[in-house]
Design an enzyme around this catalytic site. Structure first.
Site, mmCIF file in Angstrom:
data_model
loop_
_atom_site.group_PDB
_atom_site.id
_atom_site.type_symbol
_atom_site.label_atom_id
_atom_site.label_comp_id
_atom_site.label_asym_id
_atom_site.label_seq_id
_atom_site.Cartn_x
_atom_site.Cartn_y
_atom_site.Cartn_z
ATOM 1 N N LYS A 134 -12.310 -1.698 6.388
ATOM 2 C CA LYS A 134 -11.472 -2.692 7.063
ATOM 3 C C LYS A 134 -11.890 -2.791 8.524
ATOM 4 O O LYS A 134 -12.353 -3.808 8.978
ATOM 5 C CB LYS A 134 -9.986 -2.309 6.969
ATOM 6 C CG LYS A 134 -9.504 -1.923 5.571
ATOM 7 C CD LYS A 134 -9.364 -3.107 4.654
ATOM 8 C CE LYS A 134 -9.156 -2.763 3.184
ATOM 9 N NZ LYS A 134 -8.047 -1.939 2.843
ATOM 10 N N ASP A 178 -1.498 6.536 6.466
ATOM 11 C CA ASP A 178 -2.594 5.699 5.980
ATOM 12 C C ASP A 178 -2.841 4.632 7.047
ATOM 13 O O ASP A 178 -2.045 3.722 7.219
ATOM 14 C CB ASP A 178 -2.198 5.065 4.640
ATOM 15 C CG ASP A 178 -3.262 4.085 4.117
ATOM 16 O OD1 ASP A 178 -4.290 3.886 4.785
ATOM 17 O OD2 ASP A 178 -3.043 3.534 3.012
ATOM 18 N N TRP A 230 0.824 -1.217 0.000
ATOM 19 C CA TRP A 230 0.000 0.000 0.000
ATOM 20 C C TRP A 230 0.850 1.254 0.000
ATOM 21 O O TRP A 230 0.521 2.236 -0.670
ATOM 22 C CB TRP A 230 -0.994 0.001 1.165
ATOM 23 C CG TRP A 230 -2.121 -0.970 0.928
ATOM 24 C CD1 TRP A 230 -2.434 -2.073 1.670
ATOM 25 C CD2 TRP A 230 -3.070 -0.960 -0.159
ATOM 26 N NE1 TRP A 230 -3.513 -2.731 1.122
ATOM 27 C CE2 TRP A 230 -3.919 -2.075 0.011
ATOM 28 C CE3 TRP A 230 -3.281 -0.116 -1.256
ATOM 29 C CZ2 TRP A 230 -4.970 -2.371 -0.874
ATOM 30 C CZ3 TRP A 230 -4.324 -0.411 -2.134
ATOM 31 C CH2 TRP A 230 -5.150 -1.522 -1.939
#
Ligand code: PLP
Length: 375
Positions: free
Chosen positions: A209, A185, A108
């Protein structure tokens, strides 16, 4: 009993789904589903305000930070961050693009780096492999290089990190100490552990999530970082405009905000983030312990940065992968297949995964291993 180990969209607390089901046709006597309400009406405004207030309370967000409810996921935010922050650079744009420091610890952060490169001069201050400073798509990430080895720029506008790498199973267990705002993030571990919001300039997280339904992106931004957006920044992505309009610059993802609000209430009933963190420590320790004490399973991530939320593991005999997944499914243990870029298995054990779910998983893993030894 079914336990869902999906990495995202992921499991939600049963109580939340039951409440949403009960209120599906008629929210609080309004005669309307939350999906059917004007976002500016009194009913939805109360849902929205409560969700904001509960999140602020759960994370102890200081008064000089705004909480924004946005859309586009963390992927859009990868562009929205530089669009809002490169204007902080002292150099004249566009002749001298702003320097943006990024730490690459997995798939990511690598995506964030690629996106930011469109808006500034990205310096990858550290990659998870110190022998190979240029991150590649095929690279396997297993560690976070020591902060002392990072090659930070003198003139960076911000430092970006991904505090939990969902695919690689790598989590920061500390906050770096740097002289520029940290942009983090936190998509896959927000609300799973106590954090000090004031250590960060910007925190962002997709909701699907550890919070709720896909479609909502949480942004927590320090007020002095508002108002620097580039002229080309779309208005709906301009943090200042979103903040000035109380996250109602355009229609917000109303139903996803409602579900997030139910999850925030659920977390409060569990005793808040600190209480959940304790359970998350116990859950992840149980799973890593079984993996480490097995001849069949292995986890390749360094001990000091193993994720409490996403636990990738491999069967040393990969020819057993299909049997493992098939038998796990029969046992009610769903979505354990690892991400295609890493392979093997991955168990995501977010806040909503009860300890009993992890106990059921490790029991199955032990029994599966025993059957292989016998066979
Ligand atoms: C899932 C995830 C993303 C991408 O989220 P989208 O909602 O698909 O944009 C980004 N970063 C992290 C850490 C994630 O877990």
């Amino acid at each position: 009993m079914i336990y869902n180990f999906s990495a995202g969209p992921a499991v939600l607390p049963k109580e939340v789904l039951q409440k949403a089901a009960a209120e599906m046709l008629d929210w609080d006597g309004s005669g309307m589903s939350v999906m059917e309400m004007s976002h500016r009406g009194a009913e939805f405004m109360s849902i929205h305000a409560q969700a904001l207030q509960d999140l602020r309370e759960l994370l102890a967000v200081p008064d000089d930070y705004k909480i924004l409810f946005m859309q586009g996921g963390a992927t859009a935010e990868n562009a929205i961050v530089p669009l809002n922050l490169v204007g902080l650079a002292k150099q004249s744009l566009p002749k001298h693009p702003a320097t943006l420091d990024y730490i690459c610890t997995g798939s990511w952060s690598l995506k964030s780096i690629k996106e930011a490169g469109k808006y500034g001069k990205v310096n990858v201050a550290s990659s998870a492999r110190t022998d190979d400073p240029s991150p590649r798509e095929t690279e396997k990430f297993t560690s976070i290089p020591a902060e002392s080895t990072w090659r930070l720029s003198d003139d960076a506008v911000y430092l970006h990190i991904c505090t939990n790498e969902t695919i690689d199973g790598i989590e920061f267990n500390y906050t770096p100490r740097v002289n520029v705002p940290i942009v983090a993030d936190m998509s896959s571990h927000i609300l799973s552990r106590v954090i000090n919001v004031s250590d960060y300039g910007v925190i962002y997280a997709g909701a699907q999530k550890n919070i709720g339904a896909a479609g909502l992106t949480i942004v927590i931004v320090r007020e002095d970082l508002l108002g620097h957006a580039l002229p080309i920044c779309p208005s709906a992505f301009n943090w200042q405009m979103v903040a000035d309009n109380n996250s109602m610059f355009n229609t917000p993802p109303t139903y996803a905000i409602y579900i997030a609000g139910l999850v925030f209430q659920w977390i409060k009933r569990q005793g808040g983030v600190a209480a959940l963190e304790k359970i998350n420590i116990a859950k992840s320790a149980l799973l890593y312990d079984v993996i480490d004490n097995s001849r069949l399973y292995e986890n390749r991530v360094n001990n000091d940065c193993r994720s409490r939320m996403n636990v990738p593991f491999f069967l040393r005999d990969e020819s057993l992968n299909d049997a493992f997944l098939k038998e796990a499914k029969t046992a009610g243990l769903l979505q354990l297949k690892g991400h295609s870029s890493v392979g093997g298995m991955r168990a995501s054990i977010y806040n909503a995964m009860p300890l009993e779910g992890v106990q059921a998983l490790v029991l199955f893993m032990r029994e599966f291993e025993k059957r292989q030894v016998k066979a």
